[in-house]
Design a protein around this motif. Structure first.
Motif, PDB file in Angstrom:
ATOM      1  N   ALA A 102      -4.076  -1.427   0.071  1.00 17.84           N
ATOM      2  CA  ALA A 102      -3.976  -0.050   0.584  1.00 17.84           C
ATOM      3  C   ALA A 102      -2.532   0.440   0.501  1.00 17.84           C
ATOM      4  CB  ALA A 102      -4.485   0.011   2.021  1.00 17.84           C
ATOM      5  N   HIS A 103      -1.589  -0.429   0.829  1.00 18.98           N
ATOM      6  CA  HIS A 103      -0.172  -0.050   0.804  1.00 18.98           C
ATOM      7  C   HIS A 103       0.271   0.313  -0.622  1.00 18.98           C
ATOM      8  CE1 HIS A 103       4.127  -0.671   2.250  1.00 18.98           C
ATOM      9  NE2 HIS A 103       4.225  -0.426   0.951  1.00 18.98           N
ATOM     10  N   THR A 104      -0.129  -0.530  -1.593  1.00 20.61           N
ATOM     11  CA  THR A 104       0.252  -0.251  -2.987  1.00 20.61           C
ATOM     12  C   THR A 104      -0.419   1.037  -3.468  1.00 20.61           C
ATOM     13  OG1 THR A 104       0.394  -2.653  -3.283  1.00 20.61           O
ATOM     14  CG2 THR A 104       0.502  -1.292  -5.267  1.00 20.61           C
ATOM     15  N   LEU A 106      -0.870   3.597  -1.693  1.00 18.92           N
ATOM     16  CA  LEU A 106      -0.078   4.724  -1.177  1.00 18.92           C
ATOM     17  C   LEU A 106       1.118   5.024  -2.089  1.00 18.92           C
ATOM     18  CD1 LEU A 106      -0.064   4.136   2.687  1.00 18.92           C
ATOM     19  CD2 LEU A 106      -1.417   5.800   1.388  1.00 18.92           C
ATOM     20  N   HIS A 107       1.719   3.970  -2.665  1.00 16.85           N
ATOM     21  CA  HIS A 107       2.793   4.222  -3.642  1.00 16.85           C
ATOM     22  C   HIS A 107       2.248   5.084  -4.779  1.00 16.85           C
ATOM     23  CE1 HIS A 107       6.221   1.336  -2.678  1.00 16.85           C
ATOM     24  NE2 HIS A 107       5.317   0.999  -1.773  1.00 16.85           N
ATOM     25  N   LEU A 108       1.039   4.739  -5.259  1.00 17.48           N
ATOM     26  CA  LEU A 108       0.463   5.495  -6.376  1.00 17.48           C
ATOM     27  C   LEU A 108       0.065   6.903  -5.950  1.00 17.48           C
ATOM     28  CD1 LEU A 108      -1.667   2.837  -8.269  1.00 17.48           C
ATOM     29  CD2 LEU A 108       0.611   3.704  -8.820  1.00 17.48           C
ATOM     30  N   PRO A 199      12.659   2.332  -2.407  1.00 16.06           N
ATOM     31  CA  PRO A 199      12.956   1.246  -1.476  1.00 16.06           C
ATOM     32  C   PRO A 199      11.757   1.042  -0.563  1.00 16.06           C
ATOM     33  CG  PRO A 199      14.535   3.073  -1.274  1.00 16.06           C
ATOM     34  CD  PRO A 199      13.382   3.570  -2.076  1.00 16.06           C
ATOM     35  N   CYS A 200      11.375  -0.217  -0.350  1.00 14.03           N
ATOM     36  CA  CYS A 200      10.244  -0.492   0.537  1.00 14.03           C
ATOM     37  C   CYS A 200      10.311  -1.933   0.995  1.00 14.03           C
ATOM     38  CB  CYS A 200       8.915  -0.222  -0.180  1.00 14.03           C
ATOM     39  SG  CYS A 200       7.496  -0.405   0.914  1.00 14.03           S
ATOM     40  N   GLY A 201      10.025  -2.156   2.265  1.00 12.12           N
ATOM     41  CA  GLY A 201      10.042  -3.510   2.821  1.00 12.12           C
ATOM     42  C   GLY A 201       8.662  -4.111   2.980  1.00 12.12           C
TER      43      GLY A 201
HETATM   44 ZN   LIG Z   1       5.716  -0.374  -0.311  1.00 13.40          ZN
END
Ligand SMILES: [Zn+2]
Length: 236
Positions: A102-104, A106-108, A199-201
């Motif tokens: 789900a997080h990846t 959101l990048h897309l 940037p992303c943690g």
């Molecule tokens: Zn991220």
């Protein structure tokens, strides 16, 4: 200080570790695979397994005030391990993997909708981003575009830059409200090949194809120039 093993390998499900401190605030380990709540992503759950095989259920993971020590919050009533004890830290992988997907996604979504991002969060198998955007967004069109990007199966990689390099390249920051974690001297950049660099943690899948199908579940108008877009993983 806790070595954050999930930063270099988000696919690690468990690791051997040593207890630094265990008190009412939580259990600190010298290294961990548990992602601490932050950057819009919830903290991991799982268990710490003691030498004798007993398991301490972990219901959340957070950073300590120093932002360098990671605290594992045990379920209420759990017996605490002794400082110095060796444990195996094991995350609830199915839940974490859905969050990585789900997080990846959101990048897309931020590629599909190239507007400034003002906020966002990742849930169980869904997530949302808030955009600074006046346009009328078509749900079906956004969903189609998002799934086209997922289907490219692009590799997701990371590299580190210094705080100074980031300060010299402010255009790298897409998210206006969630500031990237700086202060440690270096910042992690997440690259989705030929599409996205920011940037992303958080924790990400290795290729966008792993996300599977995603649906756009809601587009909400949160004011004249703000659009909240919610997505969800489609169970396969
Ligand atoms: Zn991220």
């Amino acid at each position: 200080m806790t070595e954050a093993l999930f930063r270099d390998d988000a696919y690690l499900r468990k690791a051997q570790a040593r207890v630094l401190i265990a008190d009412a605030r939580g259990i600190a380990l010298d290294r961990t695979v548990f992602y601490p709540q932050g950057g819009g992503q919830p903290g991991d759950q799982g268990a710490l397994i003691l030498d004798g095989g007993e398991e301490i259920p972990i219901i959340n993971t957070i950073y300590d005030a120093d932002r360098r020590t990671i605290l594992h919050a045990p379920a209420e009533g759990s017996a605490l391990p002794a400082a110095g004890a060796e444990v195996v830290a094991r995350i609830d992988w199915d839940r974490r993997y859905r969050r990585m997907r789900a997080h990846t996604a959101l990048h897309l979504l931020s590629v599909a909708l190239p507007y400034p991002v003002t906020g966002g969060s990742v849930g169980e198998a869904e997530g949302r981003l808030d955009f600074d955007c006046e346009a009328v967004l078509d749900k079906a069109a956004v969903e189609r575009r998002l799934n086209e990007l997922i289907a490219l199966d692009a590799p997701v990689t990371q590299r580190w830059i210094t705080d100074e390099e980031l300060a010299a390249n402010p255009a790298l920051i897409k998210t206006m409200s969630v500031k990237p974690p700086t202060g440690t001297g270096r910042v992690r950049l997440i690259a989705i090949e030929s599409m996205d660099l920011q940037p992303c943690g958080g924790t990400h899948v290795a290729r966008t194809g792993e996300i599977g199908r995603a649906s756009v579940t809601q587009i909400e108008k949160k004011g004249r120039i703000n659009r909240r877009v919610r997505i969800a993983l489609v169970p396969s």
